[in-house]
Design an enzyme around this catalytic site. Structure first.
Site, mmCIF file in Angstrom:
data_model
loop_
_atom_site.group_PDB
_atom_site.id
_atom_site.type_symbol
_atom_site.label_atom_id
_atom_site.label_comp_id
_atom_site.label_asym_id
_atom_site.label_seq_id
_atom_site.Cartn_x
_atom_site.Cartn_y
_atom_site.Cartn_z
ATOM 1 N N ARG A 55 2.238 0.913 -8.372
ATOM 2 C CA ARG A 55 1.153 -0.094 -8.948
ATOM 3 C C ARG A 55 0.110 -0.440 -8.090
ATOM 4 O O ARG A 55 -0.904 -0.411 -8.315
ATOM 5 C CB ARG A 55 1.609 -1.122 -9.943
ATOM 6 C CG ARG A 55 2.556 -2.023 -9.539
ATOM 7 C CD ARG A 55 3.392 -2.712 -10.304
ATOM 8 N NE ARG A 55 4.822 -1.839 -10.425
ATOM 9 C CZ ARG A 55 5.522 -1.402 -11.270
ATOM 10 N NH1 ARG A 55 5.206 -1.792 -12.671
ATOM 11 N NH2 ARG A 55 6.442 -0.583 -11.225
ATOM 12 N N THR A 56 0.643 -0.904 -6.954
ATOM 13 C CA THR A 56 -0.213 -1.557 -5.979
ATOM 14 C C THR A 56 -1.364 -0.505 -5.516
ATOM 15 O O THR A 56 -2.350 -0.968 -5.200
ATOM 16 C CB THR A 56 0.485 -2.173 -4.800
ATOM 17 O OG1 THR A 56 1.456 -3.004 -5.358
ATOM 18 C CG2 THR A 56 -0.314 -3.026 -3.901
ATOM 19 N N LYS A 83 4.681 13.263 12.236
ATOM 20 C CA LYS A 83 5.212 14.129 13.626
ATOM 21 C C LYS A 83 5.305 13.021 14.792
ATOM 22 O O LYS A 83 5.114 13.311 15.884
ATOM 23 C CB LYS A 83 3.900 14.813 13.900
ATOM 24 C CG LYS A 83 3.499 15.912 13.015
ATOM 25 C CD LYS A 83 2.223 16.786 13.321
ATOM 26 C CE LYS A 83 1.770 17.726 12.422
ATOM 27 N NZ LYS A 83 0.519 18.296 12.515
ATOM 28 N N ARG A 105 -0.022 -1.037 3.427
ATOM 29 C CA ARG A 105 1.241 -1.368 2.965
ATOM 30 C C ARG A 105 2.352 -0.783 4.112
ATOM 31 O O ARG A 105 2.266 0.350 4.443
ATOM 32 C CB ARG A 105 1.768 -0.977 1.649
ATOM 33 C CG ARG A 105 3.314 -1.095 1.448
ATOM 34 C CD ARG A 105 3.815 -0.877 -0.185
ATOM 35 N NE ARG A 105 3.111 -1.978 -0.873
ATOM 36 C CZ ARG A 105 3.836 -2.302 -2.112
ATOM 37 N NH1 ARG A 105 4.462 -1.417 -2.806
ATOM 38 N NH2 ARG A 105 3.485 -3.394 -2.799
ATOM 39 N N HIS A 133 2.787 -10.661 0.402
ATOM 40 C CA HIS A 133 1.884 -9.648 -0.601
ATOM 41 C C HIS A 133 1.067 -10.531 -1.500
ATOM 42 O O HIS A 133 1.345 -10.905 -2.420
ATOM 43 C CB HIS A 133 3.048 -8.912 -1.593
ATOM 44 C CG HIS A 133 2.684 -7.805 -2.223
ATOM 45 N ND1 HIS A 133 1.235 -7.413 -2.058
ATOM 46 C CD2 HIS A 133 3.437 -7.028 -3.284
ATOM 47 C CE1 HIS A 133 1.327 -6.463 -3.187
ATOM 48 N NE2 HIS A 133 2.320 -6.167 -3.629
HETATM 49 C C1 NCD Z 1 6.861 -5.699 -5.196
HETATM 50 C C2 NCD Z 1 6.743 -5.283 -3.604
HETATM 51 O O1 NCD Z 1 6.469 -3.990 -3.247
HETATM 52 O O2 NCD Z 1 6.796 -5.967 -2.919
HETATM 53 N N1 NCD Z 1 5.965 -4.757 -6.289
HETATM 54 C C3 NCD Z 1 4.770 -4.651 -6.239
HETATM 55 O O3 NCD Z 1 3.899 -4.730 -5.505
HETATM 56 N N2 NCD Z 1 4.381 -4.810 -7.635
HETATM 57 C C4 NCD Z 1 7.977 -6.051 -5.561
HETATM 58 C C5 NCD Z 1 9.323 -5.321 -5.583
HETATM 59 O O4 NCD Z 1 9.112 -3.968 -4.928
HETATM 60 O O5 NCD Z 1 10.272 -5.589 -5.897
#
Ligand code: NCD
Length: 318
Positions: A55-56, A83, A105, A133
């Site tokens: 989703r992100t 690599k 990320r 986050h």
């Molecule tokens: C979260 C994450 O990746 O930090 N999910 C997200 O971004 N929707 C929480 C998780 O992974 O549990």
């Protein structure tokens, strides 16, 4: 606005409210048949994802595209990272291609901060290890304000924070960047935040956080306006933090019986991905109190607001 969004602590109350209000404006675009605005035309947003995400990543992609930016999606798998290329060299390569914003990320806490020292564009932290986050916290705050309003009862209020709203965050707080960013942002906005976790999954220095900590889940539920369930992050666990999944579910899982303890107006949140049947029962996740699907759609408009405010000002000045 700051140039980067690395931590929820980067935001003052006024800046956080501005993002939520901007998102509320942009929500009307999401309802139109043609969901595009020309605001970021000619700018390039790079999605730099070193960790798996559904989703992100897609949410940032949709947000950038709805503002007419060009989007480059980079995932570590299948790239020169496989690599052995370093984060710095990867970042400089993308920079050379003219990235105006990099959404990152990474599994290392602090990766977004390091990146901000290497590139000239804006850096948005989309999750760094167990650290933060911030856009998840913003979309959660937006969802709470949309559903509950500032006093925990009223409807959507532009310009308002979350004063007095009681939010309980439950579960694997130790490994949760979502919990960290939410504690910082929600407290900045005036909410009363309480963490509930097994003692082994409560962070060590929680006394220094701007929130309360409790081990009595049922007592906290009775006084919550919103309860946010966290995923049990087994991929980050290096030890046995609880005896069994069954035991965890019994003590810290939200099932229909426990949900009945919540006040009538209270909402149930989860950032996803969910472990249905572990921290949250399927019937709770799918109940009318659940805001889980709304959180995903709000994610796109909140990220539009963040990109617009970080980049839009620069574009207007150019
Ligand atoms: C979260 C994450 O990746 O930090 N999910 C997200 O971004 N929707 C929480 C998780 O992974 O549990």
């Amino acid at each position: 606005m700051t140039r980067h969004l690395i931590s929820a602590a980067d935001l003052s109350r006024d800046e956080a409210v501005l993002i939520l209000d901007t998102a509320a404006e942009l929500a009307s675009v999401a309802g139109r048949p043609i969901k595009k605005l020309p605001t970021l035309r000619g700018l390039t947003v790079v999605n730099l994802f070193f960790e798996d995400s559904t989703r992100t990543r897609t949410s940032f992609e949709a947000a950038a595209k709805r503002l007419s930016a060009d989007v480059i999606n980079f995932s570590a798998r299948g790239s020169s990272v496989a690599k052995g290329e370093s984060l710095k060299d990867t970042a400089l390569t993308l920079e050379a291609m003219g990235a105006d914003a990099v959404v990152i990320r990474h599994s290392a806490s602090g990766a977004a901060h390091r990146l901000a020292g290497w590139v000239t564009g804006s850096v948005v932290n989309a999750g760094d290890g167990t650290h933060e986050h911030p856009t998840q916290a913003l979309l959660d705050a937006f969802t709470i304000r949309q559903r509950l309003g500032a006093d925990g009862r009223a409807a959507d209020q532009r310009g308002a924070g979350l004063d007095g709203v009681r939010v309980t965050i439950v579960g694997d707080v130790l490994h949760s960047r979502v919990a960290r960013s939410n504690v910082l942002l929600l407290s900045t906005l005036g909410a009363d935040v309480t963490l509930v976790a097994p003692p082994t999954l409560m962070p060590y220095a929680v006394e220094s956080w701007p929130c309360k900590a409790s081990y009595d889940f049922d007592a906290e539920l009775r006084k919550s306006d919103a309860v946010m369930m966290l995923r049990v992050q087994q991929e980050r666990m290096t030890a046995a933090y609880f005896p069994s999944i069954r035991e965890y579910r019994r003590r810290y899982g939200l099932d229909a019986g426990r949900m009945a303890l919540l006040p009538e107006h209270a909402i149930v949140m989860h950032p996803g991905p969910m472990n249905r049947g572990v921290e949250i029962a399927a019937e709770v996740a799918d109940s009318p109190r659940s805001t889980i699907v709304a959180q995903v759609s709000n994610g796109v408009i909140v990220r539009m607001a963040v990109l617009y405010l970080l980049l839009g000002g620069a574009a207007a000045a150019a």
